[in-house]
Design a protein around this motif. Structure first.
Motif, PDB file in Angstrom:
ATOM      1  N   SER A  96      17.367  12.542   0.514  1.00  0.00           N
ATOM      2  CA  SER A  96      17.860  13.650   1.264  1.00  0.00           C
ATOM      3  C   SER A  96      16.764  14.576   1.659  1.00  0.00           C
ATOM      4  CB  SER A  96      18.981  14.492   0.333  1.00  0.00           C
ATOM      5  OG  SER A  96      17.966  15.219  -0.848  1.00  0.00           O
ATOM      6  N   GLU A  97      15.678  14.054   1.472  1.00  0.00           N
ATOM      7  CA  GLU A  97      14.138  14.952   2.003  1.00  0.00           C
ATOM      8  C   GLU A  97      14.414  14.582   3.615  1.00  0.00           C
ATOM      9  OE1 GLU A  97      10.667  13.169   0.423  1.00  0.00           O
ATOM     10  OE2 GLU A  97      11.379  13.303  -1.451  1.00  0.00           O
ATOM     11  N   PHE A  98      14.996  13.723   3.831  1.00  0.00           N
ATOM     12  CA  PHE A  98      15.183  13.312   5.502  1.00  0.00           C
ATOM     13  C   PHE A  98      16.461  13.377   5.940  1.00  0.00           C
ATOM     14  CE2 PHE A  98      12.131  11.023   3.130  1.00  0.00           C
ATOM     15  CZ  PHE A  98      10.899  11.079   3.772  1.00  0.00           C
ATOM     16  N   ASP A 128       0.862  -1.243   0.003  1.00  0.00           N
ATOM     17  CA  ASP A 128      -0.037  -0.029   0.052  1.00  0.00           C
ATOM     18  C   ASP A 128       0.835   1.288   0.080  1.00  0.00           C
ATOM     19  OD1 ASP A 128      -2.116  -1.713   0.171  1.00  0.00           O
ATOM     20  OD2 ASP A 128      -2.710  -1.475   2.058  1.00  0.00           O
ATOM     21  N   ILE A 129       2.219   1.087   0.462  1.00  0.00           N
ATOM     22  CA  ILE A 129       2.889   2.418   0.449  1.00  0.00           C
ATOM     23  C   ILE A 129       4.236   2.287  -0.339  1.00  0.00           C
ATOM     24  CG2 ILE A 129       1.854   3.402   2.743  1.00  0.00           C
ATOM     25  CD1 ILE A 129       4.137   2.102   4.180  1.00  0.00           C
ATOM     26  N   ASN A 130       4.337   1.112  -0.805  1.00  0.00           N
ATOM     27  CA  ASN A 130       5.653   0.874  -1.583  1.00  0.00           C
ATOM     28  C   ASN A 130       5.777   1.519  -3.104  1.00  0.00           C
ATOM     29  OD1 ASN A 130       7.640  -1.028  -3.308  1.00  0.00           O
ATOM     30  ND2 ASN A 130       8.222  -1.301  -0.889  1.00  0.00           N
ATOM     31  N   TYR A 131       6.020   2.657  -3.004  1.00  0.00           N
ATOM     32  CA  TYR A 131       5.824   3.430  -4.315  1.00  0.00           C
ATOM     33  C   TYR A 131       7.172   3.409  -5.360  1.00  0.00           C
ATOM     34  CZ  TYR A 131       1.408   5.042  -2.578  1.00  0.00           C
ATOM     35  OH  TYR A 131       0.133   4.929  -1.784  1.00  0.00           O
ATOM     36  N   THR A 132       8.150   3.581  -4.552  1.00  0.00           N
ATOM     37  CA  THR A 132       9.409   3.707  -5.318  1.00  0.00           C
ATOM     38  C   THR A 132      10.232   2.268  -5.258  1.00  0.00           C
ATOM     39  OG1 THR A 132      11.012   4.265  -3.332  1.00  0.00           O
ATOM     40  CG2 THR A 132       9.713   6.022  -4.502  1.00  0.00           C
ATOM     41  N   ALA A 133       9.892   1.325  -4.530  1.00  0.00           N
ATOM     42  CA  ALA A 133      10.381  -0.112  -4.528  1.00  0.00           C
ATOM     43  C   ALA A 133      11.997   0.073  -3.648  1.00  0.00           C
ATOM     44  CB  ALA A 133      10.773  -0.794  -5.919  1.00  0.00           C
ATOM     45  N   PHE A 134      11.869   1.258  -2.883  1.00  0.00           N
ATOM     46  CA  PHE A 134      13.166   1.191  -1.922  1.00  0.00           C
ATOM     47  C   PHE A 134      12.389   1.460  -0.383  1.00  0.00           C
ATOM     48  CE2 PHE A 134      16.513   4.466  -0.518  1.00  0.00           C
ATOM     49  CZ  PHE A 134      17.296   3.460   0.030  1.00  0.00           C
ATOM     50  N   HIS A 135      12.179   0.638   0.367  1.00  0.00           N
ATOM     51  CA  HIS A 135      11.481   0.758   1.522  1.00  0.00           C
ATOM     52  C   HIS A 135      11.869   1.614   2.474  1.00  0.00           C
ATOM     53  CE1 HIS A 135      14.561  -2.137   3.278  1.00  0.00           C
ATOM     54  NE2 HIS A 135      14.113  -1.549   4.285  1.00  0.00           N
ATOM     55  N   PRO A 136      13.116   2.068   2.750  1.00  0.00           N
ATOM     56  CA  PRO A 136      13.332   3.069   3.469  1.00  0.00           C
ATOM     57  C   PRO A 136      12.630   4.326   3.343  1.00  0.00           C
ATOM     58  CG  PRO A 136      15.309   1.847   3.261  1.00  0.00           C
ATOM     59  CD  PRO A 136      14.229   1.367   2.196  1.00  0.00           C
ATOM     60  N   LEU A 137      12.951   4.755   2.000  1.00  0.00           N
ATOM     61  CA  LEU A 137      12.207   5.768   1.439  1.00  0.00           C
ATOM     62  C   LEU A 137      10.754   5.871   1.516  1.00  0.00           C
ATOM     63  CD1 LEU A 137      12.475   8.536   0.184  1.00  0.00           C
ATOM     64  CD2 LEU A 137      12.556   7.689  -2.228  1.00  0.00           C
ATOM     65  N   ASP A 138      10.267   5.041   1.333  1.00  0.00           N
ATOM     66  CA  ASP A 138       8.586   4.848   1.184  1.00  0.00           C
ATOM     67  C   ASP A 138       8.185   4.667   2.743  1.00  0.00           C
ATOM     68  OD1 ASP A 138       8.405   4.483  -1.623  1.00  0.00           O
ATOM     69  OD2 ASP A 138       8.639   2.523  -1.503  1.00  0.00           O
ATOM     70  N   GLY A 139       8.640   3.975   3.557  1.00  0.00           N
ATOM     71  CA  GLY A 139       8.141   4.073   4.931  1.00  0.00           C
ATOM     72  C   GLY A 139       8.368   5.298   5.380  1.00  0.00           C
ATOM     73  N   ALA A 140       9.612   5.911   5.398  1.00  0.00           N
ATOM     74  CA  ALA A 140       9.719   7.472   5.829  1.00  0.00           C
ATOM     75  C   ALA A 140       8.577   8.618   5.381  1.00  0.00           C
ATOM     76  CB  ALA A 140      11.056   7.978   5.603  1.00  0.00           C
ATOM     77  N   ARG A 141       8.419   8.235   3.952  1.00  0.00           N
ATOM     78  CA  ARG A 141       7.550   9.177   3.501  1.00  0.00           C
ATOM     79  C   ARG A 141       6.173   9.145   4.122  1.00  0.00           C
ATOM     80  NH1 ARG A 141       9.272   9.454  -2.933  1.00  0.00           N
ATOM     81  NH2 ARG A 141      10.657  11.356  -2.657  1.00  0.00           N
ATOM     82  N   TYR A 142       5.841   7.856   4.150  1.00  0.00           N
ATOM     83  CA  TYR A 142       4.240   7.382   4.840  1.00  0.00           C
ATOM     84  C   TYR A 142       4.542   7.824   6.037  1.00  0.00           C
ATOM     85  CZ  TYR A 142       0.489   4.749   6.695  1.00  0.00           C
ATOM     86  OH  TYR A 142      -0.739   4.558   7.233  1.00  0.00           O
ATOM     87  N   GLU A 183      22.393   2.309  -0.605  1.00  0.00           N
ATOM     88  CA  GLU A 183      21.462   1.767  -1.460  1.00  0.00           C
ATOM     89  C   GLU A 183      20.730   2.763  -2.285  1.00  0.00           C
ATOM     90  OE1 GLU A 183      17.805  -1.289  -1.695  1.00  0.00           O
ATOM     91  OE2 GLU A 183      18.881  -1.351  -0.023  1.00  0.00           O
ATOM     92  N   ALA A 184      20.366   4.146  -1.478  1.00  0.00           N
ATOM     93  CA  ALA A 184      19.726   5.061  -2.399  1.00  0.00           C
ATOM     94  C   ALA A 184      20.791   5.576  -3.515  1.00  0.00           C
ATOM     95  CB  ALA A 184      19.568   6.160  -1.502  1.00  0.00           C
ATOM     96  N   ALA A 185      22.074   5.628  -3.266  1.00  0.00           N
ATOM     97  CA  ALA A 185      23.004   6.122  -4.148  1.00  0.00           C
ATOM     98  C   ALA A 185      23.214   4.880  -5.621  1.00  0.00           C
ATOM     99  CB  ALA A 185      24.565   5.978  -3.669  1.00  0.00           C
ATOM    100  N   GLU A 186      22.901   3.534  -4.960  1.00  0.00           N
ATOM    101  CA  GLU A 186      22.769   2.327  -6.143  1.00  0.00           C
ATOM    102  C   GLU A 186      21.524   2.533  -6.826  1.00  0.00           C
ATOM    103  OE1 GLU A 186      24.911   0.185  -7.281  1.00  0.00           O
ATOM    104  OE2 GLU A 186      26.522   0.737  -5.779  1.00  0.00           O
ATOM    105  N   ARG A 187      20.346   3.163  -6.421  1.00  0.00           N
ATOM    106  CA  ARG A 187      19.324   3.070  -7.151  1.00  0.00           C
ATOM    107  C   ARG A 187      19.274   4.343  -7.618  1.00  0.00           C
ATOM    108  NH1 ARG A 187      16.025  -1.345  -5.893  1.00  0.00           N
ATOM    109  NH2 ARG A 187      16.500  -2.638  -4.350  1.00  0.00           N
ATOM    110  N   GLY A 188      19.762   5.538  -7.489  1.00  0.00           N
ATOM    111  CA  GLY A 188      19.634   6.900  -8.148  1.00  0.00           C
ATOM    112  C   GLY A 188      18.564   7.595  -7.184  1.00  0.00           C
ATOM    113  N   LEU A 189      18.401   7.229  -6.119  1.00  0.00           N
ATOM    114  CA  LEU A 189      17.534   7.932  -5.207  1.00  0.00           C
ATOM    115  C   LEU A 189      18.225   8.719  -4.058  1.00  0.00           C
ATOM    116  CD1 LEU A 189      14.931   5.105  -4.956  1.00  0.00           C
ATOM    117  CD2 LEU A 189      14.617   6.861  -6.274  1.00  0.00           C
TER     118      LEU A 189
END
Length: 183
Positions: free
Chosen positions: A109-111, A61-75, A98-104
């Motif tokens: 950095s929003e957090f 329900d909240i996994n939008y980017t397929a990068f769970h730390p970012l999706d969880g934090a945004r939620y 991992e964000a660097a590996e995924r281009g995120l």
């Protein structure tokens, strides 16, 4: 209801359907309690709440980017959780690598990243708990991750880079725990 109770309830709702990940999250939270003496009294609830919440971003329900730390934090931010807990979820267990590996990197950095005893303790709790809740050493956990993901996967590439740095977080937590023990 305390922040830890709210975190447990939310984690249970989102993570239980994910099978063995729920066992992992429960054990990470229990481990966070056991390493909480490595942080100040006023930070313990944030540590344990973040441990409960660290994998909510895997929920479909909240996994939008397929990068769970970012999706969880945004939620969690959208739901009004404390910034400290949100940032711990965003940056748990080497998420910046991992964000660097995924281009995120820009999105993460929003957090704000804070290299702190609380983050070290969360890393320790997460990276000494196996994917099904098994107790593991840090080295066993990293070996398990590298075996589970093929070398061309961003997760595998992340851990090749992040492992020595995060091992230091575990070492620092162990040192803080040793100092906190009565002599």
């Amino acid at each position: 209801m305390t922040v830890v109770e709210e975190a447990r309830e939310l984690a249970e709702r989102f993570v239980t359907p994910l099978g063995r990940r729920w066992a992992h999250v429960q054990q990470v939270a229990f481990k966070a309690v056991s390493v909480s003496e490595a942080v100040t009294d006023e930070k313990r609830d944030a540590l344990v709440a973040a441990a409960w919440l660290h994998d909510v971003g895997y929920a479909p329900d909240i996994n939008y980017t397929a990068f769970h730390p970012l999706d969880g934090a945004r939620y969690l931010r959208e739901q009004g959780w404390q910034a400290e807990i949100v940032n711990l979820v965003a940056h748990h267990s080497g998420a910046r690598f991992e964000a660097a590996e995924r281009g995120l990197t820009r999105e993460l950095s929003e957090f704000p990243f804070e290299d702190s005893p609380v983050l070290d303790a969360l890393v320790t709790a997460d990276l000494t708990t196996g994917p099904g809740g098994e107790q593991m050493t840090y080295d066993e956990r990293i070996a398990e991750i590298l075996k589970r993901y093929p070398p061309d996967d961003p997760v595998h590439r992340t851990w090749v880079k992040a492992a020595p740095i995060l091992k230091e977080a575990v070492r620092r937590t162990e040192e803080r725990l040793a100092r906190a023990q009565p002599k």
